[in-house]
Motif scaffolding. Structure first.
Motif, PDB file in Angstrom:
ATOM      1  N   LYS A  48       0.762  -0.870  -0.119  1.00 18.89           N
ATOM      2  CA  LYS A  48      -0.292   0.226   0.098  1.00 18.89           C
ATOM      3  C   LYS A  48       1.133   1.255  -0.140  1.00 18.89           C
ATOM      4  CE  LYS A  48      -3.386  -2.606   2.247  1.00 18.89           C
ATOM      5  NZ  LYS A  48      -3.290  -3.489   2.327  1.00 18.89           N
ATOM      6  N   THR A  49       1.993   1.416  -0.753  1.00 16.93           N
ATOM      7  CA  THR A  49       2.238   2.500  -1.165  1.00 16.93           C
ATOM      8  C   THR A  49       3.276   2.370  -2.101  1.00 16.93           C
ATOM      9  OG1 THR A  49       4.777   3.927   0.129  1.00 16.93           O
ATOM     10  CG2 THR A  49       4.532   1.126  -0.457  1.00 16.93           C
ATOM     11  N   HIS A  50       3.922   4.100  -2.710  1.00 16.27           N
ATOM     12  CA  HIS A  50       4.436   4.245  -4.242  1.00 16.27           C
ATOM     13  C   HIS A  50       5.802   3.363  -4.360  1.00 16.27           C
ATOM     14  CE1 HIS A  50       5.700   5.533  -7.787  1.00 16.27           C
ATOM     15  NE2 HIS A  50       6.153   6.340  -7.768  1.00 16.27           N
ATOM     16  N   ILE A  51       5.849   1.924  -5.427  1.00 12.43           N
ATOM     17  CA  ILE A  51       7.311   2.207  -5.644  1.00 12.43           C
ATOM     18  C   ILE A  51       7.814   2.953  -6.542  1.00 12.43           C
ATOM     19  CG2 ILE A  51       8.931   0.100  -5.916  1.00 12.43           C
ATOM     20  CD1 ILE A  51       6.534  -1.408  -4.969  1.00 12.43           C
ATOM     21  N   SER A  52       9.390   3.229  -6.883  1.00 14.58           N
ATOM     22  CA  SER A  52      10.250   3.699  -7.798  1.00 14.58           C
ATOM     23  C   SER A  52      10.956   2.837  -8.634  1.00 14.58           C
ATOM     24  CB  SER A  52      10.685   5.252  -7.455  1.00 14.58           C
ATOM     25  OG  SER A  52       9.635   5.975  -6.367  1.00 14.58           O
ATOM     26  N   LEU A  53      10.572   3.059  -9.900  1.00 10.24           N
ATOM     27  CA  LEU A  53      11.866   2.836 -10.526  1.00 10.24           C
ATOM     28  C   LEU A  53      11.965   2.713 -11.768  1.00 10.24           C
ATOM     29  CD1 LEU A  53       8.595  -0.780 -12.613  1.00 10.24           C
ATOM     30  CD2 LEU A  53      10.144  -0.868 -10.072  1.00 10.24           C
ATOM     31  N   GLN A  54      13.165   3.012 -11.700  1.00 13.53           N
ATOM     32  CA  GLN A  54      14.283   2.567 -12.760  1.00 13.53           C
ATOM     33  C   GLN A  54      13.952   2.533 -13.983  1.00 13.53           C
ATOM     34  OE1 GLN A  54      18.824   2.162 -11.960  1.00 13.53           O
ATOM     35  NE2 GLN A  54      17.982   3.987  -9.820  1.00 13.53           N
ATOM     36  N   VAL A  55      14.719   2.830 -15.248  1.00 12.81           N
ATOM     37  CA  VAL A  55      14.524   2.455 -16.595  1.00 12.81           C
ATOM     38  C   VAL A  55      15.202   1.464 -16.492  1.00 12.81           C
ATOM     39  CG1 VAL A  55      14.723   2.211 -19.622  1.00 12.81           C
ATOM     40  CG2 VAL A  55      13.709   4.378 -17.901  1.00 12.81           C
ATOM     41  N   PRO A  56      14.545  -0.120 -17.167  1.00 14.10           N
ATOM     42  CA  PRO A  56      15.421  -1.089 -17.123  1.00 14.10           C
ATOM     43  C   PRO A  56      17.711  -1.446 -17.908  1.00 14.10           C
ATOM     44  CG  PRO A  56      13.234  -1.751 -17.860  1.00 14.10           C
ATOM     45  CD  PRO A  56      13.309  -0.267 -18.052  1.00 14.10           C
ATOM     46  N   TYR A  57      17.787  -1.663 -17.818  1.00 13.04           N
ATOM     47  CA  TYR A  57      19.023  -1.289 -17.834  1.00 13.04           C
ATOM     48  C   TYR A  57      19.353  -3.208 -18.484  1.00 13.04           C
ATOM     49  CZ  TYR A  57      24.621  -2.732 -17.453  1.00 13.04           C
ATOM     50  OH  TYR A  57      25.714  -2.686 -17.686  1.00 13.04           O
ATOM     51  N   VAL A  58      19.873  -3.553 -19.925  1.00 13.98           N
ATOM     52  CA  VAL A  58      20.060  -4.351 -20.777  1.00 13.98           C
ATOM     53  C   VAL A  58      21.433  -4.737 -20.996  1.00 13.98           C
ATOM     54  CG1 VAL A  58      19.481  -5.880 -22.536  1.00 13.98           C
ATOM     55  CG2 VAL A  58      17.818  -4.487 -20.145  1.00 13.98           C
ATOM     56  N   LYS A  59      22.196  -4.822 -21.045  1.00 13.98           N
ATOM     57  CA  LYS A  59      23.342  -5.159 -21.348  1.00 13.98           C
ATOM     58  C   LYS A  59      24.351  -7.098 -21.948  1.00 13.98           C
ATOM     59  CE  LYS A  59      27.821  -2.612 -21.887  1.00 13.98           C
ATOM     60  NZ  LYS A  59      28.845  -1.942 -20.918  1.00 13.98           N
ATOM     61  N   ILE A  60      25.324  -7.167 -22.868  1.00 13.03           N
ATOM     62  CA  ILE A  60      25.361  -7.991 -22.984  1.00 13.03           C
ATOM     63  C   ILE A  60      26.966  -8.107 -23.158  1.00 13.03           C
ATOM     64  CG2 ILE A  60      25.792 -10.211 -24.851  1.00 13.03           C
ATOM     65  CD1 ILE A  60      23.646  -8.533 -26.498  1.00 13.03           C
ATOM     66  N   PHE A  61      27.330  -9.507 -22.139  1.00 11.96           N
ATOM     67  CA  PHE A  61      28.508 -10.044 -21.522  1.00 11.96           C
ATOM     68  C   PHE A  61      28.921 -11.380 -21.784  1.00 11.96           C
ATOM     69  CE2 PHE A  61      26.647  -6.932 -18.800  1.00 11.96           C
ATOM     70  CZ  PHE A  61      27.062  -5.738 -18.346  1.00 11.96           C
ATOM     71  N   SER A  62      29.876 -11.689 -21.516  1.00 13.28           N
ATOM     72  CA  SER A  62      30.899 -12.757 -21.883  1.00 13.28           C
ATOM     73  C   SER A  62      30.935 -13.016 -20.134  1.00 13.28           C
ATOM     74  CB  SER A  62      32.379 -12.875 -22.305  1.00 13.28           C
ATOM     75  OG  SER A  62      33.174 -11.363 -21.448  1.00 13.28           O
ATOM     76  N   PRO A  63      31.366 -14.272 -19.949  1.00 16.35           N
ATOM     77  CA  PRO A  63      31.486 -15.034 -18.714  1.00 16.35           C
ATOM     78  C   PRO A  63      31.789 -13.208 -17.256  1.00 16.35           C
ATOM     79  CG  PRO A  63      31.264 -17.007 -19.507  1.00 16.35           C
ATOM     80  CD  PRO A  63      31.320 -15.688 -20.186  1.00 16.35           C
ATOM     81  N   LEU A  64      32.622 -13.611 -17.623  1.00 14.86           N
ATOM     82  CA  LEU A  64      33.931 -12.537 -17.412  1.00 14.86           C
ATOM     83  C   LEU A  64      33.800 -11.795 -16.832  1.00 14.86           C
ATOM     84  CD1 LEU A  64      36.566 -12.756 -15.481  1.00 14.86           C
ATOM     85  CD2 LEU A  64      37.998 -12.085 -18.181  1.00 14.86           C
ATOM     86  N   GLU A  65      33.256 -10.965 -18.546  1.00 15.53           N
ATOM     87  CA  GLU A  65      33.271  -9.730 -18.250  1.00 15.53           C
ATOM     88  C   GLU A  65      31.968  -9.536 -17.470  1.00 15.53           C
ATOM     89  OE1 GLU A  65      33.745  -8.054 -22.576  1.00 15.53           O
ATOM     90  OE2 GLU A  65      31.712  -8.704 -22.400  1.00 15.53           O
TER      91      GLU A  65
END
Length: 206
Positions: free
Chosen positions: A31-48
């Motif tokens: 029963k309260t407001h939740i602020s969301l950031q714009v999703p962050y999407v990126k592609i990596f190798s396992p090490l990265e």
């Protein structure tokens, strides 16, 4: 499959819808407001990926509820909190007086159920929009470093992993956390194909 900027934008929009609907469920619970950031999407190798999550998240142990998903696309979804935020959230959900940040079995069960509602909301929304059937494991709770929490156990260093992250804040209760999705590369290609099937004009290639 080459990934274009439009592909990333379409995935962000899809995840944003799923996270927004999941946040709506959490909003009704608290029963309260939740602020969301714009999703962050990126592609990596396992090490990265390991380097990235070490940079993006606080050091030390975190509390997380993790949901493994299978189907046309495969990976895991996690709801991740600093321990104090996890404890506050449990206190609000259970109606208990604020106490220790340590979670006993009953409080872990409450947090796991919250994670189950949120993560199923995210993945269920994605599956419904793309008209794809996604199977889920039972959610599990753990406390560990972010590197261990988000591991996909990928042995091949040439494998590509897609990280999608949305940070959220519940200002009234000083709670913050992250919804994190990891897709394995083969299933990410299937995800892009599914997105293309509902995107006007189809997929642009480079």
């Amino acid at each position: 499959m080459n990934v274009t900027g439009n592909d990333i934008d379409a995935l962000k929009e899809l995840i944003n819808i799923g996270v927004g609907r999941a946040a709506g469920s959490l909003n009704r619970m608290l029963k309260t407001h939740i602020s969301l950031q714009v999703p962050y999407v990126k592609i990596f190798s396992p090490l990265e990926l390991k380097d990235e999550i070490a940079k993006e998240f606080n050091a030390g142990k975190l509390s997380a509820v993790r949901l493994v998903f299978r189907g046309p696309f495969t990976g895991n979804a996690s709801l991740v909190f600093p321990p104090d935020s996890a404890a506050k959230l449990v206190d609000i959900v259970t109606g208990e007086e604020p106490g220790t940040a340590d979670l006993d079995a009953l409080r872990i069960g409450a947090l796991t159920e919250v994670g189950n509602i949120v993560l199923n909301g995210v993945m269920g929304s994605i599956g419904n929009i793309l008209k794809q059937h996604i199977r889920y494991s039972l959610p599990t709770y753990s406390e560990n470093t972010i590197e261990d929490l988000l591991t996909l156990n990928v042995a091949d260093s040439t494998t590509t992993i897609v990280l999608a992250q949305t940070h959220f804040v519940i200002e009234q209760f000083k709670i913050e956390g992250d919804i994190v999705l990891l897709f394995e590369v083969g299933s990410f290609d299937a995800l892009l194909v599914a997105i293309d099937s509902i995107r006007p004009g189809g997929r642009e290639t480079v």
